[in-house]
Write a protein that holds these residues in place. Sequence first.
Motif, PDB file in Angstrom:
ATOM      1  N   ASP A 151       0.801  -1.228   0.000  1.00 44.24           N
ATOM      2  CA  ASP A 151       0.000   0.000   0.000  1.00 44.24           C
ATOM      3  C   ASP A 151       0.833   1.277   0.000  1.00 44.24           C
ATOM      4  OD1 ASP A 151      -2.422  -1.306  -0.078  1.00 44.24           O
ATOM      5  OD2 ASP A 151      -2.486  -1.550   2.101  1.00 44.24           O
ATOM      6  N   GLY A 152       2.133   1.181   0.175  1.00 48.40           N
ATOM      7  CA  GLY A 152       2.960   2.387   0.256  1.00 48.40           C
ATOM      8  C   GLY A 152       2.462   3.299   1.360  1.00 48.40           C
ATOM      9  N   PHE A 153       2.356   4.595   1.051  1.00 47.17           N
ATOM     10  CA  PHE A 153       1.874   5.551   2.062  1.00 47.17           C
ATOM     11  C   PHE A 153       0.342   5.577   2.156  1.00 47.17           C
ATOM     12  CE2 PHE A 153       6.123   7.373   1.403  1.00 47.17           C
ATOM     13  CZ  PHE A 153       6.506   7.564   2.714  1.00 47.17           C
ATOM     14  N   ALA A 154      -0.313   4.803   1.333  1.00 44.44           N
ATOM     15  CA  ALA A 154      -1.773   4.676   1.393  1.00 44.44           C
ATOM     16  C   ALA A 154      -2.468   6.042   1.345  1.00 44.44           C
ATOM     17  CB  ALA A 154      -2.191   3.908   2.645  1.00 44.44           C
ATOM     18  N   SER A 155      -2.304   6.723   0.231  1.00 47.42           N
ATOM     19  CA  SER A 155      -2.911   8.055   0.061  1.00 47.42           C
ATOM     20  C   SER A 155      -3.756   8.081  -1.204  1.00 47.42           C
ATOM     21  CB  SER A 155      -1.822   9.123  -0.030  1.00 47.42           C
ATOM     22  OG  SER A 155      -0.932   9.004   1.053  1.00 47.42           O
ATOM     23  N   ASP A 156      -4.637   9.065  -1.256  1.00 50.71           N
ATOM     24  CA  ASP A 156      -5.588   9.154  -2.366  1.00 50.71           C
ATOM     25  C   ASP A 156      -5.054   9.956  -3.539  1.00 50.71           C
ATOM     26  OD1 ASP A 156      -8.152   7.846  -1.776  1.00 50.71           O
ATOM     27  OD2 ASP A 156      -8.064   9.075   0.024  1.00 50.71           O
ATOM     28  N   TYR A 157      -5.527   9.602  -4.743  1.00 48.81           N
ATOM     29  CA  TYR A 157      -5.382  10.485  -5.888  1.00 48.81           C
ATOM     30  C   TYR A 157      -6.729  10.662  -6.604  1.00 48.81           C
ATOM     31  CZ  TYR A 157      -4.927   6.003  -8.316  1.00 48.81           C
ATOM     32  OH  TYR A 157      -5.126   4.720  -8.764  1.00 48.81           O
ATOM     33  N   GLU A 158      -7.770  10.133  -5.984  1.00 46.54           N
ATOM     34  CA  GLU A 158      -9.132  10.381  -6.463  1.00 46.54           C
ATOM     35  C   GLU A 158      -9.895  11.036  -5.322  1.00 46.54           C
ATOM     36  OE1 GLU A 158     -10.440   7.053  -9.572  1.00 46.54           O
ATOM     37  OE2 GLU A 158     -10.036   6.262  -7.590  1.00 46.54           O
ATOM     38  N   PHE A 159     -10.557  12.146  -5.627  1.00 43.85           N
ATOM     39  CA  PHE A 159     -11.182  12.927  -4.564  1.00 43.85           C
ATOM     40  C   PHE A 159     -12.630  13.256  -4.915  1.00 43.85           C
ATOM     41  CE2 PHE A 159      -6.656  13.669  -4.609  1.00 43.85           C
ATOM     42  CZ  PHE A 159      -6.298  13.525  -3.280  1.00 43.85           C
ATOM     43  N   VAL A 160     -13.479  13.125  -3.935  1.00 43.07           N
ATOM     44  CA  VAL A 160     -14.891  13.450  -4.114  1.00 43.07           C
ATOM     45  C   VAL A 160     -15.089  14.936  -3.818  1.00 43.07           C
ATOM     46  CG1 VAL A 160     -17.228  12.978  -3.299  1.00 43.07           C
ATOM     47  CG2 VAL A 160     -15.530  11.142  -3.356  1.00 43.07           C
ATOM     48  N   PHE A 161     -15.807  15.621  -4.684  1.00 44.79           N
ATOM     49  CA  PHE A 161     -16.082  17.041  -4.449  1.00 44.79           C
ATOM     50  C   PHE A 161     -17.016  17.199  -3.246  1.00 44.79           C
ATOM     51  CE2 PHE A 161     -14.500  17.539  -8.716  1.00 44.79           C
ATOM     52  CZ  PHE A 161     -13.913  18.792  -8.701  1.00 44.79           C
ATOM     53  N   VAL A 162     -16.609  18.039  -2.306  1.00 45.59           N
ATOM     54  CA  VAL A 162     -17.484  18.390  -1.186  1.00 45.59           C
ATOM     55  C   VAL A 162     -18.127  19.738  -1.474  1.00 45.59           C
ATOM     56  CG1 VAL A 162     -17.588  18.889   1.292  1.00 45.59           C
ATOM     57  CG2 VAL A 162     -16.067  17.073   0.441  1.00 45.59           C
ATOM     58  N   SER A 163     -17.307  20.676  -1.941  1.00 43.19           N
ATOM     59  CA  SER A 163     -17.836  21.985  -2.351  1.00 43.19           C
ATOM     60  C   SER A 163     -16.850  22.614  -3.322  1.00 43.19           C
ATOM     61  CB  SER A 163     -18.039  22.902  -1.137  1.00 43.19           C
ATOM     62  OG  SER A 163     -16.791  23.199  -0.550  1.00 43.19           O
ATOM     63  N   ALA A 164     -17.337  23.533  -4.110  1.00 38.92           N
ATOM     64  CA  ALA A 164     -16.452  24.215  -5.064  1.00 38.92           C
ATOM     65  C   ALA A 164     -16.978  25.603  -5.341  1.00 38.92           C
ATOM     66  CB  ALA A 164     -16.350  23.420  -6.363  1.00 38.92           C
ATOM     67  N   SER A 165     -16.097  26.583  -5.194  1.00 42.87           N
ATOM     68  CA  SER A 165     -16.439  27.962  -5.529  1.00 42.87           C
ATOM     69  C   SER A 165     -15.151  28.622  -5.983  1.00 42.87           C
ATOM     70  CB  SER A 165     -17.005  28.682  -4.296  1.00 42.87           C
ATOM     71  OG  SER A 165     -15.963  28.941  -3.386  1.00 42.87           O
ATOM     72  N   PRO A 166     -15.227  29.823  -6.545  1.00 43.44           N
ATOM     73  CA  PRO A 166     -13.981  30.482  -6.980  1.00 43.44           C
ATOM     74  C   PRO A 166     -13.017  30.733  -5.820  1.00 43.44           C
ATOM     75  CG  PRO A 166     -15.884  31.508  -7.999  1.00 43.44           C
ATOM     76  CD  PRO A 166     -16.423  30.549  -6.992  1.00 43.44           C
ATOM     77  N   ASP A 167     -13.506  30.738  -4.593  1.00 45.81           N
ATOM     78  CA  ASP A 167     -12.646  31.032  -3.433  1.00 45.81           C
ATOM     79  C   ASP A 167     -12.028  29.793  -2.813  1.00 45.81           C
ATOM     80  OD1 ASP A 167     -13.241  33.713  -3.649  1.00 45.81           O
ATOM     81  OD2 ASP A 167     -15.100  33.447  -2.485  1.00 45.81           O
TER      82      ASP A 167
END
Lengths: 444, 308
Positions: A151-167
């Motif tokens: 598993d190595g460091f067992a980290s993600d490279y796929e992410f689910v959007f929680v919120s998105a705005s220009p800020d």
Amino acid sequence: MYKLFNHKPTTTSTPIGRAAKACLLLLPLLLLPSCSRQEADVFDDSAANRLNKAVREYIEVLEAQETGWVLDFYPADRSLGGMAYTARFHDGDVTMTCELGMKGADGKVMAVGDEVESCYRVITERSVLLTFDTYNPLLHYWSEPDGNDSDGFASDYEFVFVSASPDSVVLRGKKYGNLLRMYPLHESASEYVKKVAANKSALSTVPRQRAIVDGNAVPVSILDNHFNYSGADGKACHVPFVYTPNGIRFYEPVTLTGFSFREMTLDEDGQLCAADGHIQLPMPTLMERFTGSMTQWHFIYSTTNRNRCQMCDELYYILMEAISTCMMEAWESVGDMYIGTNKLPASDDAHRTVIGWSTTLMSFGYEVAYAISMEVLSEEENIIAIKPLEGATLFYNYPFFQPIVDFVCNNSPYVLTFNNTNNPTQVTLRSQKDEEQWFTLRLR
Amino acid sequence: MTQKENTASTRNTTNMKEKIIVTLSTLCLAFALFSCSDKALDDVSVFQDSTVEPNAFDKWIHENYVMAYNIDLKYHMEDIESDYNYTLVPAYLDKSIQLAHIVRYCWLQAYDEVAGINFTRKYVPKVLHFVGSPAVGRNGTMVLGTAEGGLKVTLYMVNNLKLDKDFLNYYYFLTMHHEFTHILTHNKNYDTEFQKISEADYIMGDWYQKYESDALKEGFISNYAMSEYNEDFAETMAFYVVYTPDEWALRMRMAGTRGAAIIETKLNYVRTYMKSAWNIDLDELRDVVQRRMDDVVSGRINLDDVEH
């Protein structure tokens, strides 16, 4: 065949037949409610259409930020703290930089600030995902198997959007669940991460040891990308953070003596400030810098020349005896003896402040340590106390080093004399109990 | 009324009731079925094309894999396509481009050359999935490549791609020729006499406990060939094609007189099968595969161009 047919009518009056009739009579009752046309839709559009719309909107948000985004990325289980990345999204490609130098799977080395391009996509599964779906050595370093470690460091490279705005864009790792926060980047990506690396170097080598909250000192520490403090209930809190160009930003809000904050920034005096100036983490004093050192202060000795040993006679004889015994019993030479941060990382030995020895047998090297605590007793008179804690790395195999530990701890407290008060490289510790007992340490 | 008449009357009443119930139920069902159809269908499909403009490699794949062979080459990591038992990372884009060229030149076009492109189109697996990392199991073992039902082949370690014949054969082409053989034998079976040659020596799942050298001496081209006769057939074919005549001869010497004789007997079955079932001369296929591999490793093929 005939017999069977002839018996058929009579079977309807059996108990089974009556049950079948009852079911048939109830059937319309079951069907009628299913035809209700008054059921209001919860959403104005189908799930598929809403997902497709979200994909278009998220891509627009990501690519609209033309200079790119700052990413607060937390690998593994967050025990390593956060890492600063930048990402510029453009036409299905993403150009990234990282505060760390990296080595790719193909052996190519990337320096801090080097830009690496790969692909990204916004896709739909059960939700909308941002996926970095071609290899980017800066990011996927944390996700790939490492040798036999599946598993190595067992980290993600796929992410689910929680919120998105220009800020800001907030995402959550699909597999391991860490939050990935993104903020608009307003300068060159390369410059940004270089500033972060420089700030990290400055802050981590001279860690803060206390906070001033409205004038009152509160013990805190910054260690290995974690901010450590006592919570309201006295419970020890360890909040991971990521370095910024001028401070640190936490994974989650920190609440210290009633003040809650997500970020700390450096002021002109080098203090880390938060909560509208109610909280400051001042630059450590000279004494704090010594006792909380993140590096090693080395004893100065030679086994062949007494004049090159900067210590009192008693310690000299104890040290020579220990080195000699080490050679005879373990066949190992002592290449270094130090006070300060354990040379082994915290993952290998949780004891951080130690008296340590580096020994060698043939070409094999070993680290030996005894855990101690160092405390400032007087800032004005440069006095510290050194107390023994317990044997650390491999110490149980090297009992002949115990007399050195005893000498150092039994002669505590010490008066410290630095060769330079601004940027010291050498310090002499002279026992307050017996001025004849002393030793000098230096940085390498 | 006699008992007989009484029974007849009851039966008539029962029949009448049944008819009413069945008629009413049928009406209710018909009403229920038609009552919920007042919503018009959305004229916009929920399956929308990607909003991302295809890059040069996407276009190259479309032309050289999709249109040419009806193969979907997936170089973007899709965990839905991958094995959840492993932690995997995507492939480098540039390594994917190189491997796509190599697979096309050394594998697809080799079969085109000896059997015609329509043969390749018809039987080749329809999905190729590139994965950057190795698939490392919990016990430290590593999967080289996988094939699912003749439909999809997954190739790992693309990020470690080397233009080296041994590397390419070991990590990719042995697997691909092996799996392709399975597809061919699923379509046209081979002579079942083959199964009897080493009938008593197949060891199923214990094959990995055998040394390759011992397998050779027992008449198997590899230790995996010892698992069962279908794998034996596919391994014999794959090894023969990826090895040069000298490499094959060396392997036969390692097998010893008895082992080599058994393997050569199996090879004759493979050779006969390929000729009779598919009109493919195995030696010609081997020569074509070797020539094409030499072209790749010697740098005679441009592996980076996706414009043409």
